[in-house]
Design a protein around this motif. Structure first.
Motif, mmCIF file in Angstrom:
data_model
loop_
_atom_site.group_PDB
_atom_site.id
_atom_site.type_symbol
_atom_site.label_atom_id
_atom_site.label_comp_id
_atom_site.label_asym_id
_atom_site.label_seq_id
_atom_site.Cartn_x
_atom_site.Cartn_y
_atom_site.Cartn_z
ATOM 1 N N GLY A 186 0.886 -1.219 -0.066
ATOM 2 C CA GLY A 186 -0.059 0.077 -0.163
ATOM 3 C C GLY A 186 0.999 1.235 -0.018
ATOM 4 O O GLY A 186 0.456 2.294 -0.789
ATOM 5 N N GLY A 187 1.953 1.065 0.764
ATOM 6 C CA GLY A 187 2.714 2.351 0.852
ATOM 7 C C GLY A 187 3.671 2.541 -0.598
ATOM 8 O O GLY A 187 3.745 3.624 -0.989
ATOM 9 N N TRP A 188 4.040 1.521 -1.133
ATOM 10 C CA TRP A 188 4.609 1.511 -2.508
ATOM 11 C C TRP A 188 3.686 2.303 -3.466
ATOM 12 O O TRP A 188 4.155 3.220 -4.297
ATOM 13 C CB TRP A 188 5.112 0.128 -2.800
ATOM 14 N N TYR A 193 2.175 5.619 -7.425
ATOM 15 C CA TYR A 193 0.989 5.897 -8.347
ATOM 16 C C TYR A 193 0.066 6.656 -7.790
ATOM 17 O O TYR A 193 -0.082 7.885 -7.554
ATOM 18 C CB TYR A 193 0.598 4.389 -8.740
ATOM 19 N N SER A 194 -1.263 5.852 -7.281
ATOM 20 C CA SER A 194 -2.473 6.667 -6.847
ATOM 21 C C SER A 194 -3.121 5.768 -5.918
ATOM 22 O O SER A 194 -2.854 4.444 -6.138
ATOM 23 C CB SER A 194 -3.315 6.814 -7.922
ATOM 24 N N TRP A 195 -3.645 6.463 -4.840
ATOM 25 C CA TRP A 195 -4.278 5.286 -3.728
ATOM 26 C C TRP A 195 -5.194 4.531 -4.127
ATOM 27 O O TRP A 195 -5.737 3.407 -3.795
ATOM 28 C CB TRP A 195 -4.682 6.451 -2.787
ATOM 29 N N ALA A 196 -5.912 4.952 -5.373
ATOM 30 C CA ALA A 196 -6.956 4.264 -6.134
ATOM 31 C C ALA A 196 -6.530 2.949 -6.618
ATOM 32 O O ALA A 196 -7.338 1.813 -6.551
ATOM 33 C CB ALA A 196 -7.463 4.987 -7.369
ATOM 34 N N TRP A 197 -5.284 2.793 -6.714
ATOM 35 C CA TRP A 197 -4.668 1.299 -7.318
ATOM 36 C C TRP A 197 -4.356 0.442 -6.290
ATOM 37 O O TRP A 197 -4.574 -0.695 -6.573
ATOM 38 C CB TRP A 197 -3.102 1.775 -8.079
#
Length: 542
Positions: A186-188, A193-197
């Protein structure tokens, strides 16, 4: 005496204890034969991926909450509801697994839950506002409930009975790695990228798992019937679980029972829980089969695994939080420090599949609890100058008891359950475990805060302007670092805060070690269970 003796010898514990509720061999439908070869491998991978996708989502959003809150224009406190609503919804739906399975069937329910989880994940990713995101997380948590217990039941039905421990070991690998990989992944993703991913990654995994599972299992559906709907029991379950979850989540912010809102939630949870117990124990067709707790193995195994998971998961949340707040670790780096927890857990899980059928599960679980106690005692010796290696070492070693934790206790819980009771037993035990994990997180967080405040008060008792030693220390700091008086005072306060937090965390680790030792007797109120349990003829089922 001889006829009684023969009857005792020929009847399994399952038959003796469940005769009134178990259909006769002539009327019970024959269970499908175990899978074999490549079909078994592919089916195991698909079911494991569905499990991994589910447990990953319990922790992957944790490190992204500040970013999500900023993008949606809300406070971090409001952003934490992204975690809370998922946990509450998930907790409510897990014990419904047995009832839903009877009405829909294992395979249809499992595949349908996967596909709905994919849809909910997509809705989370495209959510333009917090209310939409929360609604999607409620749906995601609700459909995720049946995935873990059904994955256990489906795997146990796919493998030969003598290899059921291996099936549970493979399941435990995915259930163990998911929460560990969540923070780092989640951190990476959030940083790059974006939190949506963190939600979009579920889509290809879920589609693959659903397609493979349906292609293999569609002709192996479990029998169904139409039990009455326990509307009152469901309403009471939602009421007390939601009230307790919100109370635990918001208690710290609202000063606990000094807040009328928290008091109201506490009273609602208590009264709702009391009525829920009475109703479910007297209802002919309960939404949750609480009578399972009358079985010694289910009671001891469920309480032991739930208390242990509460302590384990609470500490799993605290450790990266401490590293980010006081050691200046990035979220992805804090996640990577916790990642080695999965190394030994994954390596040793297949070994457990071979060892467990020939061993007493109680001995293995006891060794796991002793191992946890040793690891947490090592952590209780942490200092603020600690380097990364000494953070990683206990985490790496913790993977050993992790591998000896889930499989034996799951075997004990499911030992001797008739096949038609496995989904309900797995669902109820997982509900208690997951809910205790949420409670453990709240208790650990609040206990750390309280112990930090206490140590801060003790460390600053002599830090007054009337104390010449304190004034001399501040003046020395000013001269040595060329600081102004306010800057020197701020540096002192920062140092005290860091030390107080370290001492408070050490207290939590030390108490956690003691708890793991104290709950060992819970394991030994059960009877010996060999062979992995779960609908088989494991010795000493009840």
């Amino acid at each position: 005496m001889r006829p009684d003796f023969r009857r005792f010898r020929l009847n399994s514990p399952r038959t003796a204890s469940a005769t009134p509720a178990t259909p006769s061999p002539a009327s019970a439908p024959a269970a499908p034969p175990p899978l074999a070869g490549g079909q078994l491998v592919l089916a195991t991978i698909a079911v494991a991926l569905a499990t991994f996708m589910n447990v990953l989502d319990t922790s992957i959003a944790n490190v992204a909450i500040p970013t999500i809150s900023g993008d949606l224009g809300v406070s971090v406190d409001e952003g934490t509801w992204v975690i809370t609503v998922f946990a509450a919804s998930n907790a409510v739906s897990i014990p419904l697994t047995g009832w839903l399975t009877q009405r829909i069937g294992q395979v249809k329910l499992f595949v349908g839950a996967i596909l709905m989880f994919v849809v909910a994940s997509w809705l989370c990713g495209v959510a333009p506002s917090l209310p939409v995101l929360l609604a999607a997380r409620v749906l995601q948590g609700a459909v995720a409930g049946p995935l873990i217990p059904l994955s256990q039941a489906i795997l146990l039905g796919s493998w030969p009975k003598e290899k059921s421990a291996t099936a549970l070991a493979l399941w435990a690998m995915t259930a163990t790695v998911g929460p560990i990989a969540g923070p780092a992944l989640g951190g990476w993703i959030t940083d790059n990228y974006s939190w949506a991913w963190i939600f979009y990654i579920n889509i290809p995994v879920g589609i693959f798992a659903a397609a493979v599972t349906w292609s293999i299992y569609r002709k192996r559906e479990s029998p169904t019937r139409q039990p009455p709907i326990d509307v009152v029991g469901l309403g009471l379950l939602i009421t007390w679980v939601a009230s307790l979850q919100i109370m635990l989540d918001k208690g710290k912010d609202l000063d606990w029972f000094n807040s009328p809102f928290i008091v109201g939630l506490g009273v609602t949870a208590l009264i709702g829980f009391a009525f829920f117990l009475v109703w479910e124990l007297t209802e002919a067709h309960p939404i949750v089969d609480l009578r399972l707790f009358a079985q010694r193995n289910f009671l001891g195994g469920t309480v032991a695994i739930s208390v242990a998971y509460a302590v384990f998961f609470g500490n799993l949340v605290l450790l990266p939080q401490w590293m980010q707040e006081y050691l200046n670790y990035r979220s992805v780096d804090a996640g990577l420090v916790t990642a080695p927890l999965g190394i030994f857990a994954v390596i040793l899980a297949p070994v457990m599949g071979r060892v467990l059928p020939r061993s007493d599960a109680r001995i293995i679980a006891t060794l796991a609890f002793v191992g946890f106690a040793v690891v947490f005692y090592m952590r209780s010796r942490y200092v603020i100058e600690i380097d990364t290696w000494h953070l990683v070492l206990p985490t790496l070693l913790q993977g050993i008891p992790m591998a000896m934790f889930f499989v034996p206790l799951t075997a004990i819980i499911l030992a001797g359950q008739p096949p038609n009771k496995v989904p309900a037993a797995a669902g109820l035990s997982n509900f208690v475990r997951v809910f205790c994990g949420a409670i453990g997180t709240s208790i650990s967080t609040n206990a750390w805060n309280n112990r930090t405040v206490l140590h801060h008060v003790r460390l600053t008792e002599q830090a007054t302007v009337d104390n010449p030693l304190f004034r001399q220390q501040i003046e020395s700091t000013q001269a040595l670092l060329n600081l102004s008086r306010p800057s020197a005072n701020a540096l002192f306060e920062f140092t005290v805060n860091t030390q107080a937090a370290m001492m408070g965390l050490n207290d939590i680790f030390y108490v956690s070690a003691i708890i793991f030792v104290l709950i060992i007797p819970l394991i030994w109120i059960t009877r010996p269970a060999k062979g992995g349990g779960g609908g088989g003829d494991a010795a000493g089922a009840h």
